[in-house]
Design a protein around this motif. Structure first.
Motif, PDB file in Angstrom:
ATOM      1  N   LEU A  61       0.833  -1.205   0.000  1.00 30.51           N
ATOM      2  CA  LEU A  61       0.000   0.000   0.000  1.00 30.51           C
ATOM      3  C   LEU A  61       0.868   1.256   0.000  1.00 30.51           C
ATOM      4  O   LEU A  61       0.583   2.233  -0.721  1.00 30.51           O
ATOM      5  N   THR A  62       1.932   1.243   0.778  1.00 25.05           N
ATOM      6  CA  THR A  62       2.848   2.387   0.803  1.00 25.05           C
ATOM      7  C   THR A  62       3.460   2.619  -0.568  1.00 25.05           C
ATOM      8  O   THR A  62       3.531   3.747  -1.054  1.00 25.05           O
ATOM      9  N   GLY A  63       3.914   1.560  -1.203  1.00 28.03           N
ATOM     10  CA  GLY A  63       4.493   1.684  -2.538  1.00 28.03           C
ATOM     11  C   GLY A  63       3.487   2.149  -3.568  1.00 28.03           C
ATOM     12  O   GLY A  63       3.824   2.925  -4.473  1.00 28.03           O
ATOM     13  N   LEU A  64       2.236   1.689  -3.436  1.00 23.83           N
ATOM     14  CA  LEU A  64       1.194   2.105  -4.374  1.00 23.83           C
ATOM     15  C   LEU A  64       0.918   3.597  -4.251  1.00 23.83           C
ATOM     16  O   LEU A  64       0.821   4.308  -5.259  1.00 23.83           O
ATOM     17  N   VAL A  65       0.789   4.078  -3.015  1.00 14.90           N
ATOM     18  CA  VAL A  65       0.560   5.517  -2.805  1.00 14.90           C
ATOM     19  C   VAL A  65       1.740   6.324  -3.335  1.00 14.90           C
ATOM     20  O   VAL A  65       1.565   7.373  -3.986  1.00 14.90           O
ATOM     21  N   PHE A  66       2.946   5.862  -3.074  1.00 14.54           N
ATOM     22  CA  PHE A  66       4.136   6.552  -3.565  1.00 14.54           C
ATOM     23  C   PHE A  66       4.136   6.605  -5.088  1.00 14.54           C
ATOM     24  O   PHE A  66       4.407   7.658  -5.692  1.00 14.54           O
TER      25      PHE A  66
END
Length: 206
Positions: A61-66
Protein backbone atom coordinates in the motif's frame (compact mmCIF):
# COMPACT_ATOMS: atom_id res chain seq x y z
CA UNK A 1 3.66 11.52 -21.70
CA UNK A 2 1.95 9.94 -18.69
CA UNK A 3 1.08 6.85 -20.72
CA UNK A 4 4.71 6.51 -21.83
CA UNK A 5 5.87 6.40 -18.20
CA UNK A 6 3.22 3.95 -17.00
CA UNK A 7 5.04 0.71 -17.99
CA UNK A 8 8.22 1.91 -16.25
CA UNK A 9 6.35 2.77 -13.06
CA UNK A 10 4.56 -0.59 -13.11
CA UNK A 11 7.87 -2.42 -13.59
CA UNK A 12 9.40 -0.52 -10.68
CA UNK A 13 6.38 -1.36 -8.52
CA UNK A 14 6.66 -5.08 -9.34
CA UNK A 15 10.37 -4.95 -8.47
CA UNK A 16 9.51 -3.13 -5.24
CA UNK A 17 6.92 -5.79 -4.30
CA UNK A 18 9.47 -8.53 -4.96
CA UNK A 19 12.01 -6.78 -2.74
CA UNK A 20 9.35 -6.31 -0.06
CA UNK A 21 8.60 -10.03 0.07
CA UNK A 22 12.26 -11.03 0.13
CA UNK A 23 13.26 -8.53 2.82
CA UNK A 24 10.62 -9.15 5.52
CA UNK A 25 12.55 -11.82 7.41
CA UNK A 26 15.88 -10.00 7.15
CA UNK A 27 14.26 -6.74 8.26
CA UNK A 28 12.91 -8.51 11.33
CA UNK A 29 16.41 -9.83 12.11
CA UNK A 30 17.83 -6.28 11.98
CA UNK A 31 14.97 -5.05 14.17
CA UNK A 32 15.58 -7.81 16.74
CA UNK A 33 19.29 -7.04 16.90
CA UNK A 34 18.50 -3.37 17.49
CA UNK A 35 15.98 -4.04 20.25
CA UNK A 36 17.34 -7.15 21.96
CA UNK A 37 21.04 -6.97 21.12
CA UNK A 38 21.03 -10.47 19.67
CA UNK A 39 19.72 -12.38 16.68
CA UNK A 40 20.24 -15.46 14.55
CA UNK A 41 19.27 -16.82 11.14
CA UNK A 42 16.31 -18.56 12.79
CA UNK A 43 14.82 -15.12 13.40
CA UNK A 44 14.68 -14.61 9.63
CA UNK A 45 12.31 -17.56 9.28
CA UNK A 46 10.33 -16.42 12.33
CA UNK A 47 9.92 -12.98 10.77
CA UNK A 48 8.57 -14.49 7.56
CA UNK A 49 6.22 -16.83 9.38
CA UNK A 50 4.71 -14.25 11.73
CA UNK A 51 4.80 -10.95 9.82
CA UNK A 52 4.92 -11.71 6.10
CA UNK A 53 1.30 -10.96 5.16
CA UNK A 54 0.92 -7.80 7.24
CA UNK A 55 4.38 -6.43 6.40
CA UNK A 56 3.85 -7.14 2.71
CA UNK A 57 0.41 -5.49 2.79
CA UNK A 58 1.82 -2.38 4.47
CA UNK A 59 4.70 -2.20 1.99
CA UNK A 60 2.41 -2.78 -0.99
CA UNK A 61 0.00 0.00 0.00
CA UNK A 62 2.85 2.39 0.80
CA UNK A 63 4.49 1.68 -2.54
CA UNK A 64 1.19 2.10 -4.37
CA UNK A 65 0.56 5.52 -2.81
CA UNK A 66 4.14 6.55 -3.56
CA UNK A 67 3.84 5.42 -7.19
CA UNK A 68 0.48 7.11 -7.75
CA UNK A 69 1.79 10.32 -6.20
CA UNK A 70 4.85 10.26 -8.44
CA UNK A 71 2.64 9.61 -11.46
CA UNK A 72 0.45 12.58 -10.57
CA UNK A 73 3.46 14.86 -10.09
CA UNK A 74 4.82 13.90 -13.51
CA UNK A 75 1.37 14.37 -15.02
CA UNK A 76 0.91 17.88 -13.63
CA UNK A 77 4.39 18.96 -14.72
CA UNK A 78 3.79 17.59 -18.21
CA UNK A 79 0.65 19.69 -18.75
CA UNK A 80 0.95 22.82 -20.86
CA UNK A 81 -2.46 24.31 -20.32
CA UNK A 82 -3.42 27.93 -19.89
CA UNK A 83 -3.84 27.25 -16.15
CA UNK A 84 -0.15 26.59 -15.56
CA UNK A 85 -0.14 28.11 -12.09
CA UNK A 86 -2.96 25.81 -10.98
CA UNK A 87 -1.12 22.79 -12.41
CA UNK A 88 2.03 23.69 -10.47
CA UNK A 89 -0.01 24.35 -7.34
CA UNK A 90 -1.58 20.89 -7.55
CA UNK A 91 1.83 19.33 -8.22
CA UNK A 92 3.23 21.13 -5.16
CA UNK A 93 0.38 19.83 -3.01
CA UNK A 94 1.08 16.26 -4.13
CA UNK A 95 4.81 16.74 -3.43
CA UNK A 96 4.07 17.79 0.16
CA UNK A 97 1.63 14.90 0.60
CA UNK A 98 4.27 12.50 -0.74
CA UNK A 99 6.87 13.95 1.61
CA UNK A 100 4.55 13.44 4.57
CA UNK A 101 3.70 9.90 3.46
CA UNK A 102 7.40 9.06 3.07
CA UNK A 103 8.14 10.37 6.57
CA UNK A 104 5.32 8.27 8.03
CA UNK A 105 6.45 5.18 6.09
CA UNK A 106 9.77 5.20 7.97
CA UNK A 107 7.92 4.03 11.08
CA UNK A 108 5.59 1.47 9.52
CA UNK A 109 7.57 -1.76 9.39
CA UNK A 110 9.26 -1.19 12.77
CA UNK A 111 5.76 -0.64 14.22
CA UNK A 112 4.64 -3.96 12.76
CA UNK A 113 7.54 -5.73 14.45
CA UNK A 114 7.37 -3.69 17.64
CA UNK A 115 3.65 -3.79 18.47
CA UNK A 116 2.06 -5.84 15.65
CA UNK A 117 -1.05 -3.60 15.67
CA UNK A 118 -4.08 -4.13 13.39
CA UNK A 119 -3.35 -3.33 9.75
CA UNK A 120 -4.87 0.15 9.53
CA UNK A 121 -3.51 1.19 12.91
CA UNK A 122 -0.01 0.78 11.51
CA UNK A 123 -0.69 3.76 9.23
CA UNK A 124 -2.53 5.73 11.89
CA UNK A 125 0.28 5.40 14.42
CA UNK A 126 2.97 6.07 11.84
CA UNK A 127 1.21 9.31 10.89
CA UNK A 128 1.09 10.35 14.56
CA UNK A 129 4.81 9.66 14.96
CA UNK A 130 5.67 11.59 11.80
CA UNK A 131 3.61 14.59 12.88
CA UNK A 132 4.74 14.36 16.51
CA UNK A 133 8.31 15.22 15.57
CA UNK A 134 8.15 16.72 12.10
CA UNK A 135 11.70 18.08 12.03
CA UNK A 136 13.27 14.72 12.94
CA UNK A 137 11.03 12.94 10.42
CA UNK A 138 12.00 15.34 7.62
CA UNK A 139 15.66 14.95 8.55
CA UNK A 140 15.29 11.19 8.25
CA UNK A 141 13.66 11.60 4.84
CA UNK A 142 16.65 13.72 3.75
CA UNK A 143 19.09 11.04 4.98
CA UNK A 144 17.00 8.38 3.24
CA UNK A 145 17.09 10.36 -0.02
CA UNK A 146 20.86 10.88 0.24
CA UNK A 147 21.43 7.19 0.94
CA UNK A 148 19.21 6.18 -1.99
CA UNK A 149 21.12 8.49 -4.36
CA UNK A 150 24.47 7.18 -3.08
CA UNK A 151 23.50 3.52 -3.44
CA UNK A 152 22.01 4.17 -6.88
CA UNK A 153 25.23 5.83 -8.02
CA UNK A 154 27.19 2.78 -6.85
CA UNK A 155 24.49 0.26 -7.60
CA UNK A 156 26.13 -2.88 -6.20
CA UNK A 157 25.94 -1.29 -2.73
CA UNK A 158 22.18 -1.92 -2.78
CA UNK A 159 22.88 -5.66 -2.68
CA UNK A 160 25.36 -5.48 0.20
CA UNK A 161 24.43 -2.71 2.62
CA UNK A 162 21.55 -0.75 1.05
CA UNK A 163 18.55 -2.58 2.60
CA UNK A 164 20.31 -3.05 5.94
CA UNK A 165 21.24 0.64 6.09
CA UNK A 166 17.75 1.85 5.21
CA UNK A 167 15.97 -0.43 7.65
CA UNK A 168 18.49 0.35 10.39
CA UNK A 169 17.59 3.99 9.84
CA UNK A 170 13.93 3.11 10.32
CA UNK A 171 14.67 1.24 13.54
CA UNK A 172 16.64 4.17 14.94
CA UNK A 173 13.79 6.51 13.97
CA UNK A 174 11.27 4.48 15.96
CA UNK A 175 13.72 4.06 18.83
CA UNK A 176 14.07 7.83 19.26
CA UNK A 177 10.29 8.22 19.28
CA UNK A 178 9.88 5.44 21.85
CA UNK A 179 12.17 7.37 24.17
CA UNK A 180 10.01 10.46 23.67
CA UNK A 181 6.67 8.72 24.23
CA UNK A 182 7.92 6.12 26.77
CA UNK A 183 6.49 3.11 24.93
CA UNK A 184 7.77 -0.31 25.96
CA UNK A 185 8.77 -3.14 23.65
CA UNK A 186 6.94 -6.44 24.06
CA UNK A 187 6.49 -7.32 27.72
CA UNK A 188 9.56 -5.45 28.97
CA UNK A 189 9.14 -3.45 32.21
CA UNK A 190 9.16 0.28 31.64
CA UNK A 191 12.22 1.34 33.65
CA UNK A 192 14.85 -1.06 32.24
CA UNK A 193 13.60 -0.35 28.75
CA UNK A 194 13.86 3.41 29.29
CA UNK A 195 17.40 2.95 30.57
CA UNK A 196 18.27 1.05 27.41
CA UNK A 197 16.73 3.76 25.24
CA UNK A 198 18.52 6.47 27.19
CA UNK A 199 21.83 4.71 26.55
CA UNK A 200 20.96 4.59 22.86
CA UNK A 201 20.05 8.28 22.90
CA UNK A 202 23.44 9.20 24.37
CA UNK A 203 25.10 7.06 21.71
CA UNK A 204 23.64 9.38 19.04
CA UNK A 205 22.44 8.62 15.52
CA UNK A 206 25.63 6.84 14.44
Amino acid sequence: MGRDRTPSLISLYVLYLTESVLSVGWAYLIFKIFNEGTGSLRDVWYGYRKYLLKAFGVSALTGLVFGLSLYNILFYFSLHSTHRFLDLLLAGFVVWALLFWTAASLYQLPLVFFQNPPFWKVFYRSFLLAVGDGLASLTLVAVLAFGSILFSAVFFLWFFIGPAFLFSLQCVALEKQLLKYKITYGDKPLEPFLEQLEAERRRGWK
